[in-house]
Motif scaffolding. Sequence first.
Motif, PDB file in Angstrom:
ATOM      1  N   GLY A 234       0.817  -1.218   0.000  1.00 20.24           N
ATOM      2  CA  GLY A 234       0.000   0.000   0.000  1.00 20.24           C
ATOM      3  C   GLY A 234       0.842   1.254   0.000  1.00 20.24           C
ATOM      4  O   GLY A 234       0.392   2.318   0.424  1.00 20.24           O
ATOM      5  N   SER A 235       2.067   1.164  -0.487  1.00 19.74           N
ATOM      6  CA  SER A 235       3.028   2.274  -0.378  1.00 19.74           C
ATOM      7  C   SER A 235       2.598   3.527  -1.128  1.00 19.74           C
ATOM      8  O   SER A 235       3.011   4.635  -0.774  1.00 19.74           O
ATOM      9  CB  SER A 235       4.404   1.819  -0.881  1.00 19.74           C
ATOM     10  N   LEU A 236       1.772   3.376  -2.160  1.00 18.00           N
ATOM     11  CA  LEU A 236       1.300   4.540  -2.924  1.00 18.00           C
ATOM     12  C   LEU A 236      -0.031   5.076  -2.387  1.00 18.00           C
ATOM     13  O   LEU A 236      -0.639   5.950  -3.005  1.00 18.00           O
ATOM     14  CB  LEU A 236       1.175   4.182  -4.402  1.00 18.00           C
ATOM     15  N   ALA A 237      -0.462   4.551  -1.242  1.00 16.18           N
ATOM     16  CA  ALA A 237      -1.607   5.095  -0.509  1.00 16.18           C
ATOM     17  C   ALA A 237      -2.902   5.106  -1.319  1.00 16.18           C
ATOM     18  O   ALA A 237      -3.738   5.992  -1.146  1.00 16.18           O
ATOM     19  CB  ALA A 237      -1.292   6.502   0.000  1.00 16.18           C
ATOM     20  N   GLN A 238      -3.051   4.131  -2.215  1.00 20.20           N
ATOM     21  CA  GLN A 238      -4.287   3.994  -2.995  1.00 20.20           C
ATOM     22  C   GLN A 238      -4.679   5.291  -3.719  1.00 20.20           C
ATOM     23  O   GLN A 238      -5.861   5.589  -3.901  1.00 20.20           O
ATOM     24  CB  GLN A 238      -5.449   3.526  -2.111  1.00 20.20           C
ATOM     25  N   GLY A 239      -3.678   6.068  -4.125  1.00 19.10           N
ATOM     26  CA  GLY A 239      -3.934   7.269  -4.910  1.00 19.10           C
ATOM     27  C   GLY A 239      -4.438   8.467  -4.131  1.00 19.10           C
ATOM     28  O   GLY A 239      -4.855   9.469  -4.730  1.00 19.10           O
ATOM     29  N   ARG A 240      -4.403   8.416  -2.806  1.00 16.97           N
ATOM     30  CA  ARG A 240      -4.975   9.490  -1.990  1.00 16.97           C
ATOM     31  C   ARG A 240      -4.247  10.826  -2.143  1.00 16.97           C
ATOM     32  O   ARG A 240      -4.795  11.873  -1.819  1.00 16.97           O
ATOM     33  CB  ARG A 240      -4.974   9.085  -0.509  1.00 16.97           C
ATOM     34  N   PHE A 241      -3.014  10.777  -2.644  1.00 19.06           N
ATOM     35  CA  PHE A 241      -2.240  12.013  -2.769  1.00 19.06           C
ATOM     36  C   PHE A 241      -2.036  12.432  -4.225  1.00 19.06           C
ATOM     37  O   PHE A 241      -1.188  13.265  -4.528  1.00 19.06           O
ATOM     38  CB  PHE A 241      -0.887  11.854  -2.066  1.00 19.06           C
ATOM     39  N   ASN A 242      -2.801  11.839  -5.139  1.00 18.77           N
ATOM     40  CA  ASN A 242      -2.624  12.144  -6.562  1.00 18.77           C
ATOM     41  C   ASN A 242      -3.058  13.552  -6.933  1.00 18.77           C
ATOM     42  O   ASN A 242      -2.476  14.186  -7.813  1.00 18.77           O
ATOM     43  CB  ASN A 242      -3.401  11.132  -7.413  1.00 18.77           C
ATOM     44  N   ASP A 243      -4.089  14.053  -6.273  1.00 18.01           N
ATOM     45  CA  ASP A 243      -4.644  15.367  -6.599  1.00 18.01           C
ATOM     46  C   ASP A 243      -4.189  16.380  -5.560  1.00 18.01           C
ATOM     47  O   ASP A 243      -4.557  16.277  -4.384  1.00 18.01           O
ATOM     48  CB  ASP A 243      -6.170  15.285  -6.614  1.00 18.01           C
ATOM     49  N   PRO A 244      -3.395  17.371  -5.961  1.00 19.73           N
ATOM     50  CA  PRO A 244      -2.898  18.349  -4.975  1.00 19.73           C
ATOM     51  C   PRO A 244      -4.000  19.154  -4.306  1.00 19.73           C
ATOM     52  O   PRO A 244      -3.788  19.735  -3.241  1.00 19.73           O
ATOM     53  CB  PRO A 244      -1.977  19.243  -5.804  1.00 19.73           C
ATOM     54  N   ALA A 245      -5.178  19.187  -4.913  1.00 18.77           N
ATOM     55  CA  ALA A 245      -6.291  19.929  -4.317  1.00 18.77           C
ATOM     56  C   ALA A 245      -7.116  19.071  -3.357  1.00 18.77           C
ATOM     57  O   ALA A 245      -8.041  19.573  -2.709  1.00 18.77           O
ATOM     58  CB  ALA A 245      -7.205  20.473  -5.419  1.00 18.77           C
ATOM     59  N   ALA A 246      -6.782  17.808  -3.238  1.00 21.61           N
ATOM     60  CA  ALA A 246      -7.598  16.897  -2.442  1.00 21.61           C
ATOM     61  C   ALA A 246      -7.448  17.122  -0.947  1.00 21.61           C
ATOM     62  O   ALA A 246      -8.380  16.900  -0.180  1.00 21.61           O
ATOM     63  CB  ALA A 246      -7.256  15.455  -2.783  1.00 21.61           C
ATOM     64  N   SER A 247      -6.264  17.535  -0.517  1.00 24.73           N
ATOM     65  CA  SER A 247      -6.014  17.731   0.911  1.00 24.73           C
ATOM     66  C   SER A 247      -4.757  18.572   1.095  1.00 24.73           C
ATOM     67  O   SER A 247      -3.957  18.737   0.160  1.00 24.73           O
ATOM     68  CB  SER A 247      -5.828  16.384   1.624  1.00 24.73           C
ATOM     69  N   ALA A 248      -4.579  19.067   2.304  1.00 22.66           N
ATOM     70  CA  ALA A 248      -3.359  19.833   2.610  1.00 22.66           C
ATOM     71  C   ALA A 248      -2.124  18.949   2.471  1.00 22.66           C
ATOM     72  O   ALA A 248      -1.073  19.404   1.997  1.00 22.66           O
ATOM     73  CB  ALA A 248      -3.453  20.411   4.019  1.00 22.66           C
ATOM     74  N   ALA A 249      -2.246  17.681   2.864  1.00 18.99           N
ATOM     75  CA  ALA A 249      -1.110  16.767   2.750  1.00 18.99           C
ATOM     76  C   ALA A 249      -0.757  16.502   1.294  1.00 18.99           C
ATOM     77  O   ALA A 249       0.426  16.459   0.924  1.00 18.99           O
ATOM     78  CB  ALA A 249      -1.431  15.456   3.460  1.00 18.99           C
ATOM     79  N   ALA A 250      -1.765  16.324   0.443  1.00 15.87           N
ATOM     80  CA  ALA A 250      -1.505  16.112  -0.984  1.00 15.87           C
ATOM     81  C   ALA A 250      -0.811  17.319  -1.592  1.00 15.87           C
ATOM     82  O   ALA A 250       0.074  17.176  -2.447  1.00 15.87           O
ATOM     83  CB  ALA A 250      -2.811  15.819  -1.713  1.00 15.87           C
ATOM     84  N   LYS A 251      -1.180  18.502  -1.142  1.00 14.47           N
ATOM     85  CA  LYS A 251      -0.540  19.727  -1.638  1.00 14.47           C
ATOM     86  C   LYS A 251       0.945  19.731  -1.297  1.00 14.47           C
ATOM     87  O   LYS A 251       1.791  20.084  -2.130  1.00 14.47           O
ATOM     88  CB  LYS A 251      -1.227  20.950  -1.039  1.00 14.47           C
ATOM     89  N   VAL A 252       1.289  19.304  -0.083  1.00 13.19           N
ATOM     90  CA  VAL A 252       2.697  19.241   0.321  1.00 13.19           C
ATOM     91  C   VAL A 252       3.444  18.209  -0.520  1.00 13.19           C
ATOM     92  O   VAL A 252       4.576  18.453  -0.958  1.00 13.19           O
ATOM     93  CB  VAL A 252       2.806  18.914   1.822  1.00 13.19           C
TER      94      VAL A 252
END
Length: 320
Positions: A234-252
Amino acid sequence: MTRALPLTAHLTDVGPLVYGCMALGGDWGGSPISEADIAQAHAAVEAALDIGVRLFDHADIYRRGKAEAVFGELLRRDAGLRSRIRLQSKCGIRFADDANVGRYDLSAAYIEHSVDGILKRLDIERLDILLLHRPDALMEPAEIAHAFGRLKAAGKVGHLGVSNMHAGQMRWLQTALAEPLVANQLELSLAKLDAIDVGTTFNDPQAASRPVAAAWAGTLEYAQQHGVQLQAWGSLAQGRFNDPAASAAAKVVHEIAEAHRTTANAVLLAWLLRHPAGIQPVIGSGNAERIRACGDATRILLSREDWYRLYVAARGQALP
């Protein structure tokens, strides 16, 4: 820049990344493997080889055996492939059927039966590493040790490891084994921080109220002390960080990716690689282009500051 990875002495030739084969073999139903499935598997495996992957991860349940079967077809079509790679597979999960509920089974009989099936589907004589897929509440270390001893003596399995086991379970199992456990595959990513959080936030009242996280106490330290190779599914986190607008963490994640002129997925893998436990991320994508893009992770060495910036952003709150 490629960094040296502190691997256990048993697994020195496998590199920093693992390819997880769960996406290969077609659907999860009873459809036979098609030429399209074989072509997709071939493209994925070639992409993994191109980025330096040498360890290919299976489980007897993936696509209900078809992931191993399609890989076996690749091995038959390319006589030189087996000598270039290491193969591991997992056993111990049994699906529900008409007579039984879904369950875990690490009995000696089931382990040995499973290995025979794995070898047949992969069309190989020896599996480099066998992982016990889930901790069976009824498992008995001595029984597992006897099963592994017979498999080892028969030349069917080279090494034994585990998956989804915490330090106490590894320690207990190791008491009966004549050889060291060589690997433990856990769910680890920026979206799954329990095993890391438990070592850094033990004095945080909010963390203390999370018994799932507490169960992993000492697991990373045990692995480092005893030379157990940690692998992160699950190292790629099921795509949860693919969209920079999805969350503050994805933006980072995307800001750091831009600074390193790479992809978000490469940053997610580099974050795991930066940990001193020498964690091997398992790449589970079936898309050849995405697999190749993951190779960029091995040239990125995140600074301490960037590592913690990602960690705190993913936690969603400051460290205590």
